[in-house]
Every structure is written in structure tokens, then in C-alpha cells.
Write an enzyme that holds these catalytic residues in place. Sequence first.
Site, PDB file in Angstrom:
ATOM      1  N   HIS A   3      73.660  77.443  29.616  1.00 44.41           N
ATOM      2  CA  HIS A   3      74.258  78.011  30.824  1.00 44.41           C
ATOM      3  C   HIS A   3      75.546  77.329  31.263  1.00 44.41           C
ATOM      4  O   HIS A   3      76.177  77.764  32.224  1.00 44.41           O
ATOM      5  CB  HIS A   3      73.252  77.970  31.980  1.00 44.41           C
ATOM      6  CG  HIS A   3      73.045  76.588  32.518  1.00 44.41           C
ATOM      7  ND1 HIS A   3      72.216  75.683  31.914  1.00 44.41           N
ATOM      8  CD2 HIS A   3      73.591  75.941  33.581  1.00 44.41           C
ATOM      9  CE1 HIS A   3      72.246  74.553  32.587  1.00 44.41           C
ATOM     10  NE2 HIS A   3      73.077  74.671  33.602  1.00 44.41           N
TER      11      HIS A   3
HETATM   12  C1  UD1 Z   1      74.148  75.014  38.818  1.00 43.68           C
HETATM   13  C2  UD1 Z   1      74.655  73.571  38.737  1.00 43.68           C
HETATM   14  C3  UD1 Z   1      74.366  73.005  37.363  1.00 43.68           C
HETATM   15  C4  UD1 Z   1      72.917  73.180  36.978  1.00 43.68           C
HETATM   16  C5  UD1 Z   1      72.535  74.643  37.116  1.00 43.68           C
HETATM   17  C6  UD1 Z   1      71.099  74.882  36.785  1.00 43.68           C
HETATM   18  C7  UD1 Z   1      76.655  73.117  40.083  1.00 43.68           C
HETATM   19  C8  UD1 Z   1      78.090  72.839  40.024  1.00 43.68           C
HETATM   20  N1  UD1 Z   1      76.081  73.513  38.932  1.00 43.68           N
HETATM   21  O1  UD1 Z   1      74.904  75.777  37.903  1.00 43.68           O
HETATM   22  O2  UD1 Z   1      74.670  71.634  37.366  1.00 43.68           O
HETATM   23  O3  UD1 Z   1      72.725  72.752  35.655  1.00 43.68           O
HETATM   24  O4  UD1 Z   1      72.784  75.039  38.466  1.00 43.68           O
HETATM   25  O5  UD1 Z   1      70.773  76.224  36.868  1.00 43.68           O
HETATM   26  O6  UD1 Z   1      76.048  72.953  41.115  1.00 43.68           O
HETATM   27  N2  UD1 Z   1      73.104  83.141  39.934  1.00 43.68           N
HETATM   28  C9  UD1 Z   1      72.169  84.134  40.156  1.00 43.68           C
HETATM   29  N3  UD1 Z   1      71.040  83.792  40.849  1.00 43.68           N
HETATM   30  C10 UD1 Z   1      70.811  82.556  41.329  1.00 43.68           C
HETATM   31  C11 UD1 Z   1      71.778  81.564  41.113  1.00 43.68           C
HETATM   32  C12 UD1 Z   1      72.902  81.863  40.410  1.00 43.68           C
HETATM   33  O7  UD1 Z   1      72.332  85.265  39.725  1.00 43.68           O
HETATM   34  O8  UD1 Z   1      69.762  82.327  41.940  1.00 43.68           O
HETATM   35  C13 UD1 Z   1      74.306  83.473  39.140  1.00 43.68           C
HETATM   36  C14 UD1 Z   1      75.478  83.910  39.977  1.00 43.68           C
HETATM   37  O9  UD1 Z   1      76.185  84.860  39.241  1.00 43.68           O
HETATM   38  C15 UD1 Z   1      76.316  82.660  40.098  1.00 43.68           C
HETATM   39  C16 UD1 Z   1      76.064  81.983  38.768  1.00 43.68           C
HETATM   40  O10 UD1 Z   1      74.721  82.308  38.439  1.00 43.68           O
HETATM   41  O11 UD1 Z   1      77.640  82.952  40.328  1.00 43.68           O
HETATM   42  C17 UD1 Z   1      76.237  80.505  38.785  1.00 43.68           C
HETATM   43  O12 UD1 Z   1      75.441  79.898  39.794  1.00 43.68           O
HETATM   44  P1  UD1 Z   1      75.889  78.498  40.459  1.00 43.68           P
HETATM   45  O13 UD1 Z   1      74.882  78.058  41.444  1.00 43.68           O
HETATM   46  O14 UD1 Z   1      77.305  78.584  40.912  1.00 43.68           O
HETATM   47  O15 UD1 Z   1      75.921  77.508  39.234  1.00 43.68           O
HETATM   48  P2  UD1 Z   1      74.950  77.350  37.989  1.00 43.68           P
HETATM   49  O16 UD1 Z   1      75.648  77.824  36.771  1.00 43.68           O
HETATM   50  O17 UD1 Z   1      73.597  77.893  38.267  1.00 43.68           O
END
Ligand code: UD1
Length: 382
Positions: A211
Site C-alpha cells: 500500500h
Molecule cells: C496510512 C499511514 C501509513 C500506514 C497506513 C496503514 C500516514 C501518512 N500513512 O496510510 O503509515 O502504513 O495508513 O493502512 O499516516 N482509504 C479508504 N478508507 C479508509 C482509509 C483510507 O478508502 O478507511 C483510502 C482513501 O482513498 C485515502 C487512501 O486510502 O485517500 C489513503 O489513506 P491515508 O489515511 O491517507 O493513508 P494510508 O495509505 O492508509
Amino acid sequence: MKILCVIGARPNYMKMAPIIDQMDKYISGGLSKIDLDYLLVHTGQHYDKNMSDSFFEDLQIPSPDIYLGVGSGSHAEQTAKIMTGFEKVCLQEHPDLVFVVGDVNSTLACSLVAAKLLIPVAHVEAGLRSFDRTMPEEINRIVADSLSDYLFTTCRDADENLKKEGITGSKIFFVGNVMIDSLLKYKEFAKTKIKKFDSLKTIDYALLTLHRPSNVDQKKTFQNIFEALITISKKTPIIFPAHPRTRKMISEFGLNDLFQKNLFSIPSQKKGIYLIPPMSYLEFLSLMSNAQFVLTDSGGIQEETTVLGIPCLTLRENTERPITLKEGTNTLVGTDKNKIKQEAFDIIEGKKKHGNIPELWDGKASQRILTIILNKFSEKKS
Ligand code: UD1
């Protein structure tokens, strides 16, 4: 003593759960020297059921007292929303301490708010460094550590990293690994009581998670990794619980056809990469415990596989957890196709890396943390 415990994203839950458990035991023990109270604050950085709620159920975490509901956004948007929401909570609750864990945006945002309000911050999993500032998590770690008053580390090299950055030794406490507290607590339960994957127990498979933006946001890198994985999956099936970010990119890149969809057809079909939704904590632990090997770009999984004794191939150029390379079962393979294939084939042919369990990864880290915090607090009061 009032503590605010901050969680926000998937890798936070298994780290905060044992700390909450220790506090609950202390409070219900009745013999408390200190009148302890805590509130659980969920920032809402992760919000999908399978990225959040299911972890509360599996890890028996109480429902959050305060939910900020910030959701997704750019780094600046998400961090700013968490800060604005958390500042209000701090001003209303007047905590004596804020607990943050790990390295996600919620960790950075809440430590910054607390430090500016002169509220002491305890950072659990302090001092890890990949020395790669292109990773958002590295920035989060550096900022949270520099603002924290209590830095709880998982390994001795983390202590050294902090000292090199000028943090005084009296703030640093090597206590072990809270994520391993959760792993050891639930390992047997996940192996024996989670029946969902029983039909896979007799076959060899690899488990994949992917991811990191650096791996999944560019089609070229993504395809490169998958070329290697497709070759590997002809020898051993690969189970791939995909993060929502990765799932979105697979659709955008038009790569849905690369994957098999029915996980339970593995025993008859065997070959291929099986794309499934993100797993709950116990389901993932059950799949991981039974895997022949794991391929990942996650941080925590490098540590969990080390304790489980399962070989782990890390699809990154560096790691903030070098102890898992030195002492554990982890190998860095980067995104080089040939390296990924070669290391995987070695494992399939029986050349498995053996490791040891690192010092103090013994299931008691959270107990040590609470003892230190309570002692420090009573010293301050007297
Ligand atoms: C975050 C953490 C990362 C961790 C990861 C575990 C930061 C900078 N990154 O990354 O260190 O390894 O979590 O999962 O804090 N999304 C959904 N549903 C959710 C959450 C996210 O659909 O419940 C999608 C959205 O499109 C979002 C994308 O995932 O834009 C990224 O989510 P985000 O929380 O920004 O970062 P992660 O890649 O999950």
C-alpha cells in the site's frame, strides 16, 4: 491523572490496545496510588469498517470517547483537520498526558497540538528511522520524537538514533514492542479459533500486502512488482488483502484482470494472485501464521513475521526496522523483479531465513510503559 490516548489509522490499534488494557487493569485493581482516568480519541484518519471498526472488535478496544471524523485528504488537509479537532479536545479536557503511537499523520498532528499547549507527550515506538525522508512516516516520526517528553522504544538502535538527534537519555525508555504484546495475546486464538481459512491450512501460500504510495501510485513500479509476483504465483498461490488505496489504483491502471477473485478456490486451482478485501486483525493473524512466507511493504508486518518465525520479503529499498533484518526473518528485496523472484524461489525450495525474537519483545512492553508513566507522575506530584 488524565490521559488522552490517540488512535487514527489501522496500524495504531494493535499498539494502543495493550496500553488501554493495562490502564483498565490498574483502574479496576482498586489499590491505585494515582487516580487514573483516560479518554480514547479516534481521529477518523481511517474510517472504513474493515480499516477500523473490525479492529476494535478483535482487539477488544472500548468504543472511542471522542471521534474527530477527519477522513481522507492531502497530507496538509488531513493533518490540519486532526490538529483543529484535537486542539478543541485538549482545551476542553485538560489532560496531564497525551499518548501517541507509531508514525501516521494522526501521531504527528496530535503530538504537535499537545506540545504547543504544553501538555506532556508520550510517543510509543519512538526512534525508528528509515533515513528516507521521501516517506511521509519518516517526517512524522522525526517531528513526534522531537516534541515528546517520554520516548518509548522497541529496540536499542532506536535509542541510538534518538541520542544522535540530540534527545537526552533521560527521556528515552527501552521497553520492548507493544505490537508484539497484542500478537502474543491473540496468536493462539487466531490459529485455533478462526475457522474461516481452515481449508487453506493444508496448502502452501504466500501472503501479500502492498500500500505504500511509492509502490502503488505509479503504474510502472506497480507493474514491475506484479510481473515478479505473477511468476511467483505460478509456483505458490499468493493471497492479497488489498488496502483501499491499492484497490483504487488497480482499477485506475485497468489491472483487475490480473487477479483471481475466489479465495476458496485455491485448494483446487492453486495458481494465481487472489485479491480479497482488507482483513480484520484476527483473520490476518490467522492467515499470516499459516503462510509459507509473506511479501509486504508494511512496517509492522516485518516485526510480526519475525516473532512468528515466518520469512518476510520486504518490498522496499530501506526499513526503519533493521533489527528484523539483523535478528529476525526479514529480507529487503526492494522492487527489483529478479531479486524478488530469486528470494521467493529460495524460500519455496526450502531455504528459509531463521531468526531470533528481539530483546524485550516478550508481551510486557505495555506493562513497563504504564509503570514508568505512573512513577514519573507520582515523582512530579511529590
Ligand atoms: C496510512 C499511514 C501509513 C500506514 C497506513 C496503514 C500516514 C501518512 N500513512 O496510510 O503509515 O502504513 O495508513 O493502512 O499516516 N482509504 C479508504 N478508507 C479508509 C482509509 C483510507 O478508502 O478507511 C483510502 C482513501 O482513498 C485515502 C487512501 O486510502 O485517500 C489513503 O489513506 P491515508 O489515511 O491517507 O493513508 P494510508 O495509505 O492508509
